[in-house]
Each structure stands twice: as C-alpha cells, then as structure tokens.
Motif scaffolding. Structure first.
Motif, short mmCIF file in Angstrom:
data_model
loop_
_atom_site.label_atom_id
_atom_site.label_comp_id
_atom_site.label_asym_id
_atom_site.label_seq_id
_atom_site.Cartn_x
_atom_site.Cartn_y
_atom_site.Cartn_z
N GLY A 68 -19.29 -0.01 -13.87
CA GLY A 68 -20.70 0.14 -13.58
C GLY A 68 -21.41 -1.20 -12.86
N SER A 69 -22.68 -1.47 -13.30
CA SER A 69 -23.10 -2.69 -12.79
C SER A 69 -23.45 -4.12 -13.63
CB SER A 69 -24.74 -2.12 -12.49
OG SER A 69 -25.52 -1.80 -13.35
N GLU A 70 -23.12 -3.74 -15.01
CA GLU A 70 -23.28 -4.69 -15.95
C GLU A 70 -22.10 -5.53 -16.20
OE1 GLU A 70 -26.34 -5.56 -17.57
OE2 GLU A 70 -27.03 -4.48 -15.51
N PRO A 71 -22.08 -6.75 -16.73
CA PRO A 71 -20.72 -7.55 -17.24
C PRO A 71 -19.76 -6.82 -18.06
CG PRO A 71 -22.85 -9.07 -17.20
CD PRO A 71 -23.36 -7.45 -17.12
N GLU A 72 -18.73 -6.76 -17.72
CA GLU A 72 -17.85 -5.64 -18.38
C GLU A 72 -16.26 -6.22 -17.75
OE1 GLU A 72 -16.92 -0.83 -18.68
OE2 GLU A 72 -18.60 -1.58 -17.75
N LEU A 73 -15.27 -5.71 -18.33
CA LEU A 73 -13.79 -6.09 -18.08
C LEU A 73 -13.20 -4.74 -17.65
CD1 LEU A 73 -12.63 -8.16 -21.05
CD2 LEU A 73 -13.71 -9.01 -18.96
N LEU A 74 -12.43 -4.69 -16.64
CA LEU A 74 -11.75 -3.46 -16.13
C LEU A 74 -10.12 -3.99 -16.30
CD1 LEU A 74 -11.98 -1.65 -12.76
CD2 LEU A 74 -9.75 -2.61 -13.42
N LEU A 75 -9.56 -3.03 -17.14
CA LEU A 75 -7.98 -3.26 -17.27
C LEU A 75 -7.28 -2.22 -16.62
CD1 LEU A 75 -8.78 -4.56 -20.94
CD2 LEU A 75 -7.44 -5.90 -19.13
N GLY A 76 -6.13 -2.30 -16.28
CA GLY A 76 -5.17 -1.39 -15.63
C GLY A 76 -3.79 -2.08 -15.55
N THR A 77 -2.73 -0.97 -15.19
CA THR A 77 -1.53 -1.34 -14.98
C THR A 77 -0.98 -0.69 -13.89
OG1 THR A 77 -0.90 -1.25 -17.48
CG2 THR A 77 0.97 -0.91 -15.82
N ILE A 78 -0.40 -1.34 -12.99
CA ILE A 78 -0.22 -0.96 -11.65
C ILE A 78 1.48 -0.78 -11.56
CG2 ILE A 78 -2.16 -2.16 -10.52
CD1 ILE A 78 -0.05 -4.15 -9.40
N ASP A 79 1.85 0.13 -10.78
CA ASP A 79 3.23 0.68 -10.76
C ASP A 79 3.52 -0.10 -9.44
OD1 ASP A 79 5.70 1.66 -9.85
OD2 ASP A 79 4.99 3.69 -10.04
N THR A 80 4.18 -1.16 -9.52
CA THR A 80 4.67 -1.96 -8.14
C THR A 80 5.67 -1.37 -7.39
OG1 THR A 80 6.09 -3.33 -9.58
CG2 THR A 80 3.73 -4.31 -9.39
N ASP A 81 6.19 -0.21 -7.73
CA ASP A 81 7.14 0.31 -6.76
C ASP A 81 6.35 1.38 -5.92
OD1 ASP A 81 9.46 -0.74 -8.19
OD2 ASP A 81 9.47 0.93 -9.47
N LEU A 82 5.11 1.91 -6.18
CA LEU A 82 4.30 2.78 -5.54
C LEU A 82 4.01 2.40 -4.06
CD1 LEU A 82 3.19 5.52 -5.62
CD2 LEU A 82 0.94 4.58 -6.49
N PRO A 83 3.54 1.10 -3.94
CA PRO A 83 3.52 0.67 -2.44
C PRO A 83 4.66 1.04 -1.54
CG PRO A 83 2.57 -0.80 -3.87
CD PRO A 83 3.24 0.09 -4.70
N GLY A 84 6.00 0.73 -2.05
CA GLY A 84 7.06 1.05 -1.28
C GLY A 84 7.51 2.51 -1.06
N THR A 85 7.00 3.42 -1.97
CA THR A 85 7.20 4.70 -1.89
C THR A 85 6.33 5.29 -0.92
OG1 THR A 85 7.84 4.98 -4.05
CG2 THR A 85 7.04 7.17 -3.36
N ILE A 86 5.00 4.92 -1.14
CA ILE A 86 4.01 5.19 0.11
C ILE A 86 4.40 4.90 1.46
CG2 ILE A 86 1.64 5.21 0.57
CD1 ILE A 86 2.03 6.88 -1.82
N ARG A 87 4.74 3.67 1.73
CA ARG A 87 4.95 3.33 3.09
C ARG A 87 6.16 3.98 3.51
NH1 ARG A 87 4.15 -3.31 1.07
NH2 ARG A 87 1.95 -2.91 1.06
N ALA A 88 7.18 4.35 2.83
CA ALA A 88 8.33 5.23 3.27
C ALA A 88 7.86 6.56 3.81
CB ALA A 88 9.42 5.08 2.23
N ARG A 89 6.77 7.06 3.00
CA ARG A 89 6.45 8.48 3.18
C ARG A 89 5.61 8.65 4.40
NH1 ARG A 89 5.13 10.57 -3.06
NH2 ARG A 89 7.22 10.95 -3.60
N VAL A 90 4.62 7.46 4.53
CA VAL A 90 3.42 7.36 5.59
C VAL A 90 3.78 6.04 6.20
CG1 VAL A 90 1.12 7.90 6.05
CG2 VAL A 90 2.18 8.90 3.98
N PRO A 91 4.51 5.93 7.15
CA PRO A 91 5.14 4.67 7.66
C PRO A 91 4.02 4.02 8.67
CG PRO A 91 6.41 6.37 8.60
CD PRO A 91 5.56 7.18 7.80
#
Length: 256
Positions: free
Chosen positions: A231-254
């Motif tokens: 939202g708009s106020e001071p806050e922390l966002l935390l997440g885990t990214i799958d670093t293999d996903l960009p390569g998968t997407i780029r292979a499917r949609v080049p």
C-alpha cells in the motif's frame, strides 16, 4: 528450482542523510532477519527530492555509502539504494549503489524526470551505461524510477541475461500516477521477461513539482503478473523468486 529471497523496504526519507541512513539501516536489518538475500531501498534514500541535492551529494566512498556497505557486510545481504553523487559539471548523478558480499556496483540514472512540470536535468547529470551484476549466481539489472517509461532499457537488460531487474523509485503523486506506476512496472517486467522488484518511497505529500512517493512497491514475475504489492505507508515486501523462470518464459515466448 533455484531461488533468491528478495525484499523491498518501502521507507519515507527526508532532508537529513544521517537520519535517512538510520532509517535505511533499520529496514535492512529487518529484511535480513526475515531471510532476505537482496533488499531494495528507494531512489533518493540519501535525501528526498526537494532537498538541496548539490549540498548533500556524496562520493561513493562517503559516509552514507560507507554506512550501507557496513550493514550489508555485517548481515551478508546485498543492498540496492538510491543516493546522489557529485558530477563533474557541477550537477549531481542520481545513482544506485549495489553493495554486499562479493557485490559492488553503481548505476547512474539514464532517463531524467523532465516531465509533469519537473526538471530533474537542471540538477542531475544523466548516466550513459546499463548495469548488471551477479548476486549468488543470479544476474540482476538496475534501473531507476522514470526509466520505467522507456521499454528499450528493459528489453536490453533482458537481452543481457537479467533474471531480476531492481527499480528503486521516488514516483510523484498526481492524477493517474498510481495506475501508470502499476501498468509500467508490470509492462517492463514483461519486456525484459525477468522478475522486477520495484521499491518506491512511501506516500509523501507532494512538494511543488518535486517527485516524492506513492508507495505501491511491487514484485512482478516475468510475464507481468504482480505477485505482491504494498500500500502507501512504510512497509516491507518479502518474496522468493524462481530464477529458472525467466529462461523458461524466454524459451516459450522468444521475443528477445
């Protein structure tokens, strides 16, 4: 699956670099305690727009950058934060510092905010070079705020192999600006076919034409889906990214 734990520390900075460093350091400590390996702080973490930028600008070995390096090294986390450094022509550079274990890089904002009545270029000299760095084997690209309006920069970072693009910002409020921020963060992730971690300043009342913040920091996946948004106020966002996903997407949609 390989992964990277990331965070956006959506803080609100003011005119005092010493106070801002304390706020930033506290946020970094809290994200590290939550398991983050990389944390983004906003553009203008050193001092908010509307400050005398020439007066507060520091070199990359100055006390503000040194303070960030110290906490990053102590906690074993990579920190990306916005500061201002003196430029050779009397202006300043709007610079991102990335620092942490085996990481030391900087990016000078290329596209300056000469829009909506603001004239960033009066005080800020533009950078010229795209920047990527390696964090635990993950290629990370850097961009800043108004760069979001230039799709070619993100396509180029995708072609450079970025798994993640980190975008600190001080996105000014105004009619339609929230919608534009949401649209552009999602579109630029899709252009780069990479994860995008956008960290804005928390909402701050506008000060003339100076961009300050609306919040809405976000983590976007490589097809442009917002996995998390604050939202708009001071806050922390935390997440885990799958670093293999960009390569998968780029292979499917080049498209790159």
């Amino acid at each position: 699956m390989t992964s990277l734990r990331v965070a956006a520390a959506q803080i609100r900075t003011g005119v005092d670099p010493v106070a801002n460093l304390a706020t930033a350091t506290d946020a970094v400590r809290r994200t590290a305690a939550a398991g983050a390996e990389l944390v983004a702080l906003p553009e203008a973490t050193l001092a908010a727009f509307g400050t005398d930028l020439r007066a507060v600008a520091e070199p990359l070995d100055g006390p503000f950058a040194t303070g960030l390096r110290k906490v990053a090294a102590e906690l074993g986390i990579v920190v990306v934060a916005g500061l201002f450094e003196p430029a050779s022509d009397g202006r300043v550079h709007n610079t991102l510092l990335a620092t942490g274990p085996d990481v030391e890089a900087s990016y000078r904002k290329i596209h300056l905010y000469d829009a909506f009545g603001s004239r960033e270029s009066d005080l800020v000299a533009p950078g010229k070079e795209l920047v990527t760095l390696e964090v635990r084997g993950v290629t990370v690209g850097l961009a800043t705020c108004y760069d979001l309006r230039f799709a070619d920069q993100f396509t180029a970072l995708g072609r450079a192999g970025a798994h993640l693009v980190v975008v600190p910002a001080s996105w000014g409020a105004g009619p339609g600006k929230e919608e534009q921020w949401d649209l552009l963060t999602q579109a630029r992730a899709s252009d780069a076919q990479s994860w995008l971690l956008a960290c804005d300043q928390a909402w701050t009342p506008p000060a003339g034409t100076d961009p300050l913040g609306i919040g809405r920091s976000a983590l976007i996946d490589p097809i442009g889906h917002a996995c998390a948004r604050l939202g708009s106020e001071p806050e922390l966002l935390l997440g885990t990214i799958d670093t293999d996903l960009p390569g998968t997407i780029r292979a499917r949609v080049p498209i790159l």
